[in-house]
Scaffold this motif. Sequence first.
Motif, PDB file in Angstrom:
ATOM      1  N   GLY A 213       0.811  -1.207   0.000  1.00 15.69           N
ATOM      2  CA  GLY A 213       0.000   0.000   0.000  1.00 15.69           C
ATOM      3  C   GLY A 213       0.843   1.255   0.000  1.00 15.69           C
ATOM      4  N   ASP A 214       0.238   2.345  -0.476  1.00 15.94           N
ATOM      5  CA  ASP A 214       1.007   3.582  -0.618  1.00 15.94           C
ATOM      6  C   ASP A 214       1.327   4.239   0.711  1.00 15.94           C
ATOM      7  N   ARG A 215       0.719   3.777   1.786  1.00 19.73           N
ATOM      8  CA  ARG A 215       1.012   4.341   3.110  1.00 19.73           C
ATOM      9  C   ARG A 215       2.356   3.867   3.654  1.00 19.73           C
ATOM     10  N   GLN A 216       2.855   2.760   3.125  1.00 19.36           N
ATOM     11  CA  GLN A 216       4.072   2.158   3.641  1.00 19.36           C
ATOM     12  C   GLN A 216       5.290   2.564   2.801  1.00 19.36           C
ATOM     13  N   VAL A 217       6.476   2.266   3.304  1.00 11.35           N
ATOM     14  CA  VAL A 217       7.723   2.649   2.636  1.00 11.35           C
ATOM     15  C   VAL A 217       8.250   1.498   1.793  1.00 11.35           C
ATOM     16  N   ALA A 218       8.496   1.790   0.519  1.00 10.61           N
ATOM     17  CA  ALA A 218       9.110   0.798  -0.361  1.00 10.61           C
ATOM     18  C   ALA A 218      10.564   0.570   0.044  1.00 10.61           C
ATOM     19  N   ASP A 219      11.075  -0.608  -0.259  1.00 14.14           N
ATOM     20  CA  ASP A 219      12.458  -0.926   0.087  1.00 14.14           C
ATOM     21  C   ASP A 219      13.436   0.078  -0.518  1.00 14.14           C
ATOM     22  N   SER A 220      13.166   0.521  -1.743  1.00 16.21           N
ATOM     23  CA  SER A 220      14.073   1.459  -2.399  1.00 16.21           C
ATOM     24  C   SER A 220      14.137   2.786  -1.646  1.00 16.21           C
ATOM     25  N   VAL A 221      12.997   3.218  -1.093  1.00 15.60           N
ATOM     26  CA  VAL A 221      12.968   4.466  -0.326  1.00 15.60           C
ATOM     27  C   VAL A 221      13.708   4.281   0.995  1.00 15.60           C
ATOM     28  N   ALA A 222      13.477   3.139   1.657  1.00 12.12           N
ATOM     29  CA  ALA A 222      14.180   2.869   2.908  1.00 12.12           C
ATOM     30  C   ALA A 222      15.686   2.824   2.680  1.00 12.12           C
ATOM     31  N   ALA A 223      16.119   2.234   1.564  1.00 10.55           N
ATOM     32  CA  ALA A 223      17.542   2.175   1.254  1.00 10.55           C
ATOM     33  C   ALA A 223      18.110   3.569   1.032  1.00 10.55           C
ATOM     34  N   GLU A 224      17.348   4.440   0.361  1.00 13.03           N
ATOM     35  CA  GLU A 224      17.829   5.795   0.117  1.00 13.03           C
ATOM     36  C   GLU A 224      17.891   6.593   1.420  1.00 13.03           C
ATOM     37  N   LEU A 225      16.918   6.400   2.289  1.00 15.85           N
ATOM     38  CA  LEU A 225      16.965   7.048   3.603  1.00 15.85           C
ATOM     39  C   LEU A 225      18.222   6.633   4.356  1.00 15.85           C
ATOM     40  N   GLY A 226      18.512   5.341   4.346  1.00 13.59           N
ATOM     41  CA  GLY A 226      19.706   4.873   5.023  1.00 13.59           C
ATOM     42  C   GLY A 226      20.966   5.440   4.410  1.00 13.59           C
ATOM     43  N   ARG A 227      21.015   5.489   3.084  1.00 17.74           N
ATOM     44  CA  ARG A 227      22.205   6.013   2.407  1.00 17.74           C
ATOM     45  C   ARG A 227      22.463   7.466   2.786  1.00 17.74           C
ATOM     46  N   ARG A 228      21.383   8.222   3.049  1.00 19.48           N
ATOM     47  CA  ARG A 228      21.515   9.638   3.379  1.00 19.48           C
ATOM     48  C   ARG A 228      21.588   9.896   4.891  1.00 19.48           C
ATOM     49  N   GLY A 229      21.667   8.829   5.671  1.00 18.68           N
ATOM     50  CA  GLY A 229      21.755   9.010   7.116  1.00 18.68           C
ATOM     51  C   GLY A 229      20.435   9.333   7.769  1.00 18.68           C
ATOM     52  N   GLY A 230      19.338   8.971   7.120  1.00 19.09           N
ATOM     53  CA  GLY A 230      18.009   9.259   7.662  1.00 19.09           C
ATOM     54  C   GLY A 230      17.522   8.191   8.620  1.00 19.09           C
ATOM     55  N   MET A 231      16.263   8.358   9.043  1.00 15.48           N
ATOM     56  CA  MET A 231      15.667   7.475  10.045  1.00 15.48           C
ATOM     57  C   MET A 231      14.264   7.065   9.622  1.00 15.48           C
ATOM     58  N   LEU A 232      13.887   5.840  10.020  1.00 13.91           N
ATOM     59  CA  LEU A 232      12.540   5.321   9.807  1.00 13.91           C
ATOM     60  C   LEU A 232      11.944   4.944  11.154  1.00 13.91           C
ATOM     61  N   GLY A 233      10.748   5.455  11.444  1.00 10.98           N
ATOM     62  CA  GLY A 233      10.051   5.114  12.672  1.00 10.98           C
ATOM     63  C   GLY A 233       8.925   4.142  12.387  1.00 10.98           C
TER      64      GLY A 233
END
Length: 338
Positions: A213-233
């Motif tokens: 579903g569009d409410r959740q984070v795709a793996d590619s987005v999670a990977a990009e967040l990690g690459r940029r030093g971001g966080m997922l809650g």
Amino acid sequence: MTRVRRPEMIVDAHLDIAWNAVAQGLPFDRPTPDFVVSRPALAEAGVGLIFATLFCAPARAGKLAGRFTYRTPREANLMARAQLGWYGSAGPPLIRDRTELDRHRRGWRPGKLAAVLLMEGADPIRKPAEVAWWQKRGVRIIGPAWSGTRYAGGTGEPGGLTSRGVKLLLAMARERLILDLSHLADEALRDALQLWQGPLIASHSNARAIVPGDRQVADSVAAELGRRGGMLGVSLYRRHLRADNRPARLEDVVRHLRHLARVAGGPEHVGLGSDLDGGFKASEAAIRREGQLSRLGQLLQRHFSAHEVEGIMGANWLEFLGRSLPPAPSEARPARSR
């Protein structure tokens, strides 16, 4: 003499406490039957820092939002100002910069609570030039969308960043704010990631690979967040945790955390963004009780080291804020020549 180890604070990156206080009349300083979040409940769970939202629901949200909704940017602005006033009079103290964060962290003890202010859905900002006004009043994180807004497509309402949305992100960058990707439509996510160079998070978004579903984070987005030093809650809301109608369990939370940690490049990029905001009835599932967070830490120890568990429960968010919040005003000024 044995030294007693000081407990670590838990950080929860998404609670709509002002929304519930202003829109639904739910008290924060005392427990309320059937609802799960209050100052005493957070204290009992060991939560020491929350990302507290300014949230306004559009009228088209219908029954989901109740009667406290907006139809125009002016109405959204007034609603968010009311919530801002509530935080100033009845909410936890706001953390605005790195110095205040460090002071809170060093002086923290169980029962002490502070908040970082997050605007969920940017319609209260009538025009991008107003971002500076909200920054001066404590907002440190902005998510441009909930459902679609004038700035971006959102959950259930596809679309990219609008021209106004591009200007919003540029204004946020000037004010050194943090971008929250939660609720952005896929097209808006793509646009935002191409434009944004600053700190970014997904404050309360789970793994799309587990719950489609569009409410959740795709793996590619999670990977990009990690690459940029971001966080997922990771959210504790049942529909974010399971794709079926069965009750959610803490094991489901662990499953999302493990998955996102793997695709984001490590457990240092994940934490909690419970969304246990008082608007959900405690009777829906035992997982909604903040007191269950201590048991979650025990379950995580089966899959992560003690240091990694400490990070997921709070230290990861603290480290991220320590490098993403602005310096104190006195530190930001250049030294005067003599």
